[in-house]
Design a protein around this motif. Structure first.
Motif, mmCIF file in Angstrom:
data_model
loop_
_atom_site.group_PDB
_atom_site.id
_atom_site.type_symbol
_atom_site.label_atom_id
_atom_site.label_comp_id
_atom_site.label_asym_id
_atom_site.label_seq_id
_atom_site.Cartn_x
_atom_site.Cartn_y
_atom_site.Cartn_z
ATOM 1 N N ALA B 2 -3.746 4.979 -18.875
ATOM 2 C CA ALA B 2 -2.636 4.133 -18.450
ATOM 3 C C ALA B 2 -2.052 4.595 -17.121
ATOM 4 N N VAL B 3 -2.894 4.624 -16.105
ATOM 5 C CA VAL B 3 -2.474 5.066 -14.783
ATOM 6 C C VAL B 3 -2.216 3.848 -13.901
ATOM 7 N N VAL B 4 -1.083 3.889 -13.219
ATOM 8 C CA VAL B 4 -0.719 2.838 -12.278
ATOM 9 C C VAL B 4 -0.608 3.460 -10.889
ATOM 10 N N SER B 5 -1.318 2.892 -9.956
ATOM 11 C CA SER B 5 -1.330 3.396 -8.594
ATOM 12 C C SER B 5 -0.572 2.435 -7.686
ATOM 13 N N GLN B 6 0.294 2.977 -6.865
ATOM 14 C CA GLN B 6 1.083 2.156 -5.964
ATOM 15 C C GLN B 6 0.826 2.626 -4.536
ATOM 16 N N HIS B 7 0.649 1.658 -3.639
ATOM 17 C CA HIS B 7 0.314 1.996 -2.253
ATOM 18 C C HIS B 7 0.961 1.022 -1.287
ATOM 19 N N PRO B 8 1.525 1.480 -0.172
ATOM 20 C CA PRO B 8 1.609 2.881 0.246
ATOM 21 C C PRO B 8 2.762 3.607 -0.458
ATOM 22 N N SER B 9 2.810 4.897 -0.319
ATOM 23 C CA SER B 9 3.889 5.656 -0.935
ATOM 24 C C SER B 9 5.144 5.619 -0.073
ATOM 25 N N TRP B 10 4.950 5.440 1.230
ATOM 26 C CA TRP B 10 6.113 5.257 2.086
ATOM 27 C C TRP B 10 5.690 4.481 3.320
ATOM 28 N N VAL B 11 6.637 3.754 3.877
ATOM 29 C CA VAL B 11 6.357 2.967 5.070
ATOM 30 C C VAL B 11 7.620 2.837 5.897
ATOM 31 N N ILE B 12 7.431 2.967 7.198
ATOM 32 C CA ILE B 12 8.518 2.779 8.154
ATOM 33 C C ILE B 12 8.080 1.687 9.111
#
Lengths: 109, 117
Positions: B2-12
């Motif tokens: 049950a892994v959820v990956s989110q991308h990007p982790s940061w953005v400016i």
């Protein structure tokens, strides 16, 4: 307006048991109560879920009284790594998913 | 599991640009995905709920034309912040569940910190 409330913060020492209570007066009949742990700059992590009475897993216990208007997360023998924010989550109409206000637990050595 | 990956982790990015955030369930099929917003030292606020193949359901006060959500497959949902402005700066978190409806344990990504200059 449905609302859940938790203590803003709690302090503890390593090895102690910590109990965090969430108040959810408008919980619906078929709703479950779920607790999550969140570290800074991370998403919440599932801890435990229950409907009534008591639920226990390898990391915590959840106590829910008969009227289900509150719940208590119990963390046995906390360690420094348990320092985090703890949230309870219920479905409470008309606001659907409602995270609690969160409790910041600080564990000291 | 049950892994959820989110991308990007940061953005400016600069004010006025659009930003897309991806949320993927890596080892399960997510029938429902949720998008949250979190301001510093505050709780998570649900923005919208999406079921695969259908339009997202937005919470009251969330502009659907501002925050575009697409859930085209059982493993991917995207949130696009259109014409972003400094007030959109926040921590955006997605979660996924493999059973429909609420009250099922959600599995969260690690969030995207969005900073609009």
């Amino acid at each position: 307006l449905a609302k859940t409330t938790q203590p803003i913060s709690m302090d503890s020492y390593e090895g102690q048991e910590v109990n965090i209570t969430c108040s959810h007066n408008n919980i619906a009949t078929n709703d479950y109560i779920t607790w999550y742990q969140q570290f800074p700059s991370q998403g919440p992590r599932f801890i435990i879920q229950g409907y009534k009475t008591k639920v226990t897993n390898e990391v915590a216990s959840l106590f829910i009284p008969a009227d289900r208007k509150s719940s208590t997360l119990s963390l046995p023998r906390v360690s420094l790594s348990d320092t985090a924010v703890y949230y309870c989550l219920v479905e409470a109409p008309p606001d659907k998913l409602i995270f609690g206000t969160g409790t910041r637990l600080q564990v000291f050595p | 599991g049950a892994v959820v990956s989110q991308h990007p982790s940061w953005v400016i990015c600069k004010s006025g640009t659009s930003v897309k955030i991806e949320c993927r369930s890596l080892d399960f099929q997510a029938t429902t995905m949720f998008w949250y917003r979190q301001f510093p030292k505050q709780s998570l606020m649900l923005m919208a709920t999406s079921n695969e193949g259908s339009k997202a359901t937005y919470e009251q006060g969330v502009e659907k034309d501002k925050f575009l959500i697409n859930h085209a497959s059982l493993t991917l949902s995207t949130l696009t912040v259109t014409s972003a402005h400094p007030e959109d700066s926040s921590f955006y978190i997605c979660s996924a569940s493999w059973r429909e409806g609420f009250n099922q344990p959600q599995h969260f990504g690690d969030g995207t910190r969005l900073s609009i200059l």
